[in-house]
Write a protein that holds these residues in place. Structure first.
Motif, PDB file in Angstrom:
ATOM      1  N   ALA A  81      58.234  22.245  14.830  1.00 49.13           N
ATOM      2  CA  ALA A  81      58.334  20.984  14.646  1.00 49.13           C
ATOM      3  C   ALA A  81      58.919  20.823  13.083  1.00 49.13           C
ATOM      4  O   ALA A  81      58.213  21.218  12.299  1.00 49.13           O
ATOM      5  N   ILE A  89      54.457  16.249   7.632  1.00 38.23           N
ATOM      6  CA  ILE A  89      54.211  17.666   8.469  1.00 38.23           C
ATOM      7  C   ILE A  89      53.342  17.016   9.605  1.00 38.23           C
ATOM      8  O   ILE A  89      53.386  17.687  10.668  1.00 38.23           O
ATOM      9  N   GLY A  92      54.985  15.936  12.804  1.00 33.31           N
ATOM     10  CA  GLY A  92      55.278  17.195  13.848  1.00 33.31           C
ATOM     11  C   GLY A  92      54.256  17.766  14.420  1.00 33.31           C
ATOM     12  O   GLY A  92      54.109  18.352  15.648  1.00 33.31           O
ATOM     13  N   SER A  93      53.270  18.293  13.764  1.00 36.54           N
ATOM     14  CA  SER A  93      52.077  18.772  14.264  1.00 36.54           C
ATOM     15  C   SER A  93      51.121  18.066  15.282  1.00 36.54           C
ATOM     16  O   SER A  93      50.855  18.834  16.152  1.00 36.54           O
ATOM     17  N   GLU A 119      55.890  24.714  11.643  1.00 38.63           N
ATOM     18  CA  GLU A 119      56.034  23.237  11.392  1.00 38.63           C
ATOM     19  C   GLU A 119      56.331  23.254   9.920  1.00 38.63           C
ATOM     20  O   GLU A 119      55.545  23.915   8.931  1.00 38.63           O
ATOM     21  N   ILE A 162      61.871  19.034  17.517  1.00 36.07           N
ATOM     22  CA  ILE A 162      60.962  19.567  18.331  1.00 36.07           C
ATOM     23  C   ILE A 162      61.465  20.738  19.256  1.00 36.07           C
ATOM     24  O   ILE A 162      62.433  20.256  19.711  1.00 36.07           O
TER      25      ILE A 162
END
Length: 183
Positions: A81, A89, A92-93, A119, A162
């Motif tokens: 991500a 961040i 994305g996580s 990520e 992703i």
């Protein structure tokens, strides 16, 4: 979920260390460039609604594509991500570190281990390395590897890249003794 583009990479190593690799070592990566579901909202305390609206659809979109692109049974896998500069961040996580996302790939790859991940927050064109590990035994050292990826025009500041990566084997010409020999 708004997907701007999907990019597929297939890497095939034919020679390593001056010796032929037979069959060729294949690794595939499929990434989706999506709008960040939390972009422009400031700090969002509860990420669950965005996860629920996006993560499973992303896994369902990417898992069959990366397996098909690989073209051989999956032996190693990983995920990524990369969040654009206007995101966190954690955004994305939130999308990749949930069973709603990862279980699509585990099922498609007939895997049982956790997916290793990268990520980070970065601008368009950043290079990132997706880590891979064996699909059923994370201690198999020959399958500890990574693949370098770059999407030239992504992520935009309000986007997230992703990705899923799969390999049909361990590292070409791997020669490390099993971990059990050191225990």
């Amino acid at each position: 979920m708004n997907v701007r583009k999907i990019v597929t990479y297939v890497d095939e190593v034919l020679t390593e260390g001056g010796r032929p690799v037979a069959p060729p070592a294949r690794t595939a990566v499929v990434v989706a460039v999506i709008d960040n579901p939390w972009a422009g909202q400031g700090f969002v305390e509860d990420l669950a609604p965005g996860i629920d609206a996006t993560a499973s659809d992303l896994g369902r979109l990417l898992a069959p594509r990366v397996v098909a692109a690989l073209g051989v049974p999956v032996e190693a896998y990983g995920k990524a991500a990369i969040v654009g500069l206007d995101g966190e961040i954690e955004h994305g996580s939130a999308l990749i570190h949930t069973l709603k996302f990862g279980d699509h790939f585990r099922k498609a790859a007939e895997a049982t281990t956790l997916l290793p991940a990268v990520e980070k927050r970065a601008g368009a064109g950043t290079v990132f390395d997706v880590p891979l590990k064996h699909i059923t035994d994370a201690t198999i050292r020959s399958h500890h590897q990574s693949i370098e990826v770059r999407v030239a025009d992504a992520p935009h500041a309000h986007e997230i890249v992703i990705g899923l990566a799969a390999a049909g084997q361990g590292r070409p010409q791997s020669r490390l003794a099993p971990l059990s020999t050191e225990q």
